[in-house]
Motif scaffolding. Structure first.
Motif, PDB file in Angstrom:
ATOM      1  N   GLY A  11      82.196  64.048  79.557  1.00  0.00           N
ATOM      2  CA  GLY A  11      83.797  65.142  79.456  1.00  0.00           C
ATOM      3  C   GLY A  11      84.172  66.452  78.758  1.00  0.00           C
ATOM      4  O   GLY A  11      82.842  67.136  78.618  1.00  0.00           O
ATOM      5  N   GLU A  12      85.262  66.505  79.557  1.00  0.00           N
ATOM      6  CA  GLU A  12      85.529  67.836  79.387  1.00  0.00           C
ATOM      7  C   GLU A  12      84.652  69.152  78.261  1.00  0.00           C
ATOM      8  O   GLU A  12      84.830  68.371  76.874  1.00  0.00           O
ATOM      9  N   GLY A  13      84.036  69.624  78.158  1.00  0.00           N
ATOM     10  CA  GLY A  13      83.800  71.108  77.051  1.00  0.00           C
ATOM     11  C   GLY A  13      82.400  69.816  76.220  1.00  0.00           C
ATOM     12  O   GLY A  13      81.568  70.947  75.797  1.00  0.00           O
ATOM     13  N   GLY A  14      81.855  69.056  77.310  1.00  0.00           N
ATOM     14  CA  GLY A  14      80.240  69.086  76.757  1.00  0.00           C
ATOM     15  C   GLY A  14      80.651  67.813  75.066  1.00  0.00           C
ATOM     16  O   GLY A  14      81.949  68.089  74.628  1.00  0.00           O
ATOM     17  N   ALA A  15      79.572  67.202  75.428  1.00  0.00           N
ATOM     18  CA  ALA A  15      79.344  66.819  73.534  1.00  0.00           C
ATOM     19  C   ALA A  15      79.268  67.146  72.572  1.00  0.00           C
ATOM     20  O   ALA A  15      79.897  67.379  71.453  1.00  0.00           O
ATOM     21  N   LEU A  16      78.893  68.282  72.579  1.00  0.00           N
ATOM     22  CA  LEU A  16      78.161  69.736  71.861  1.00  0.00           C
ATOM     23  C   LEU A  16      79.007  69.986  71.090  1.00  0.00           C
ATOM     24  O   LEU A  16      79.658  71.220  70.070  1.00  0.00           O
ATOM     25  N   GLY A  17      80.138  70.327  71.946  1.00  0.00           N
ATOM     26  CA  GLY A  17      81.921  71.336  71.634  1.00  0.00           C
ATOM     27  C   GLY A  17      82.905  70.289  71.320  1.00  0.00           C
ATOM     28  O   GLY A  17      83.894  71.018  70.479  1.00  0.00           O
ATOM     29  N   GLN A  18      82.399  69.211  70.772  1.00  0.00           N
ATOM     30  CA  GLN A  18      83.227  68.130  70.452  1.00  0.00           C
ATOM     31  C   GLN A  18      83.649  68.403  69.052  1.00  0.00           C
ATOM     32  O   GLN A  18      81.698  67.748  68.779  1.00  0.00           O
ATOM     33  N   PRO A  19      84.588  68.346  68.252  1.00  0.00           N
ATOM     34  CA  PRO A  19      84.170  68.037  66.600  1.00  0.00           C
ATOM     35  C   PRO A  19      83.148  66.561  66.498  1.00  0.00           C
ATOM     36  O   PRO A  19      83.895  65.714  67.346  1.00  0.00           O
ATOM     37  N   ILE A  20      82.994  66.470  65.649  1.00  0.00           N
ATOM     38  CA  ILE A  20      82.248  64.968  64.994  1.00  0.00           C
ATOM     39  C   ILE A  20      83.087  64.682  63.593  1.00  0.00           C
ATOM     40  O   ILE A  20      83.072  65.382  62.725  1.00  0.00           O
ATOM     41  N   VAL A  21      83.477  63.629  64.273  1.00  0.00           N
ATOM     42  CA  VAL A  21      84.089  62.854  62.496  1.00  0.00           C
ATOM     43  C   VAL A  21      83.174  62.052  61.506  1.00  0.00           C
ATOM     44  O   VAL A  21      82.322  61.533  61.825  1.00  0.00           O
ATOM     45  N   TYR A  22      83.429  62.932  60.604  1.00  0.00           N
ATOM     46  CA  TYR A  22      82.523  61.912  59.216  1.00  0.00           C
ATOM     47  C   TYR A  22      83.106  61.595  57.842  1.00  0.00           C
ATOM     48  O   TYR A  22      84.616  62.253  57.657  1.00  0.00           O
ATOM     49  N   SER A  23      82.531  61.158  57.148  1.00  0.00           N
ATOM     50  CA  SER A  23      83.366  59.744  56.384  1.00  0.00           C
ATOM     51  C   SER A  23      82.386  59.428  55.036  1.00  0.00           C
ATOM     52  O   SER A  23      81.370  58.808  55.554  1.00  0.00           O
ATOM     53  N   LEU A  24      82.710  60.076  54.552  1.00  0.00           N
ATOM     54  CA  LEU A  24      81.380  59.821  53.089  1.00  0.00           C
ATOM     55  C   LEU A  24      82.136  59.111  51.883  1.00  0.00           C
ATOM     56  O   LEU A  24      83.033  59.421  51.899  1.00  0.00           O
ATOM     57  N   THR A  25      81.278  57.698  52.035  1.00  0.00           N
ATOM     58  CA  THR A  25      81.797  57.333  50.571  1.00  0.00           C
ATOM     59  C   THR A  25      81.097  55.938  49.426  1.00  0.00           C
ATOM     60  O   THR A  25      79.305  56.671  50.220  1.00  0.00           O
ATOM     61  N   GLY A  26      81.313  56.579  48.070  1.00  0.00           N
ATOM     62  CA  GLY A  26      80.173  56.240  47.332  1.00  0.00           C
ATOM     63  C   GLY A  26      81.076  55.733  46.047  1.00  0.00           C
ATOM     64  O   GLY A  26      82.196  55.971  45.752  1.00  0.00           O
ATOM     65  N   LYS A  27      80.133  55.733  45.221  1.00  0.00           N
ATOM     66  CA  LYS A  27      80.662  55.554  43.834  1.00  0.00           C
ATOM     67  C   LYS A  27      79.613  56.432  42.743  1.00  0.00           C
ATOM     68  O   LYS A  27      78.595  55.865  42.845  1.00  0.00           O
ATOM     69  N   LEU A  28      80.410  55.997  42.030  1.00  0.00           N
ATOM     70  CA  LEU A  28      79.579  56.224  40.108  1.00  0.00           C
ATOM     71  C   LEU A  28      79.510  55.554  39.154  1.00  0.00           C
ATOM     72  O   LEU A  28      81.116  54.811  38.957  1.00  0.00           O
ATOM     73  N   GLY A  29      78.322  55.237  39.037  1.00  0.00           N
ATOM     74  CA  GLY A  29      78.153  53.667  38.464  1.00  0.00           C
ATOM     75  C   GLY A  29      78.464  54.324  36.270  1.00  0.00           C
ATOM     76  O   GLY A  29      78.926  55.204  35.763  1.00  0.00           O
ATOM     77  N   ALA A  30      79.340  52.941  36.130  1.00  0.00           N
ATOM     78  CA  ALA A  30      79.890  53.325  34.610  1.00  0.00           C
ATOM     79  C   ALA A  30      79.131  53.618  33.382  1.00  0.00           C
ATOM     80  O   ALA A  30      78.496  52.918  33.936  1.00  0.00           O
TER      81      ALA A  30
END
Length: 165
Positions: free
Chosen positions: A120-139
């Motif tokens: 792709g244009e700009g190469g893979a290293l120039g593209q942003p990486i989309v991240y998603s963090l999910t989790g939970k803290l126990g009661a």
């Protein structure tokens, strides 16, 4: 009929009053603040994922255990659990650490996807990486349910810097 009304009306008022005293709490703000290598085993890489957890509530946030899952570009990359327990005081924050594992297959899948983007244009290293963090803290002590959290964003580690003028 009036006998039932005399008994049910006070009971209904007591129940409504009890519901009014239940505190509504905001979800904690959680951000990734560090990643340190841990000894690896077999076909996996392990890291200590450091999370800053901010408690925006009037009451202390008690927790007993936590779990996290990290996705990159919509694909699962790392997950982990910790049996740590504690509390985050009201209107305060703390850095919590949870060990996470990345399987060799997940890492190869991510590299393969990035290699496919190289054309792709700009190469893979120039593209942003989309991240998603999910989790939970126990009661924790006195808690009635788990506290869920999430964070999303983009990482652009190799973006070209703007020219200074």
């Amino acid at each position: 009929m009036n006998r039932y009304a005399v008994v049910l009306l006070p009971l209904l008022l007591v129940l409504l009053g009890g519901c009014a005293t239940l505190a509504v709490s905001d979800s904690p703000n959680v951000r990734v603040v560090g990643l340190e290598p841990l000894p690896s085993e077999g076909l996996e890489v392990r890291f200590a994922l450091k999370l800053r957890v901010q408690n925006p509530n009037e009451e202390a946030l008690h927790y007993d255990g936590m779990s996290v899952s990290l996705d990159l570009d919509g694909q699962g990359l790392a997950s982990g659990v910790s049996n740590a327990a504690g509390e985050i005081p009201r209107f305060s924050d703390a850095v919590l650490t949870v060990p996470v594992s990345i399987s060799a297959f997940s890492a190869i899948r991510q590299l393969w996807a990035r290699a496919g983007d190289m054309q792709g244009e700009g190469g893979a290293l120039g593209q942003p990486i989309v991240y998603s963090l999910t989790g939970k803290l126990g009661a924790g002590k006195g808690g009635s349910s788990v506290t869920r959290f999430n964070d999303k964003g983009e990482l652009n580690l190799f973006a070209p810097k703007a020219d200074a003028q």
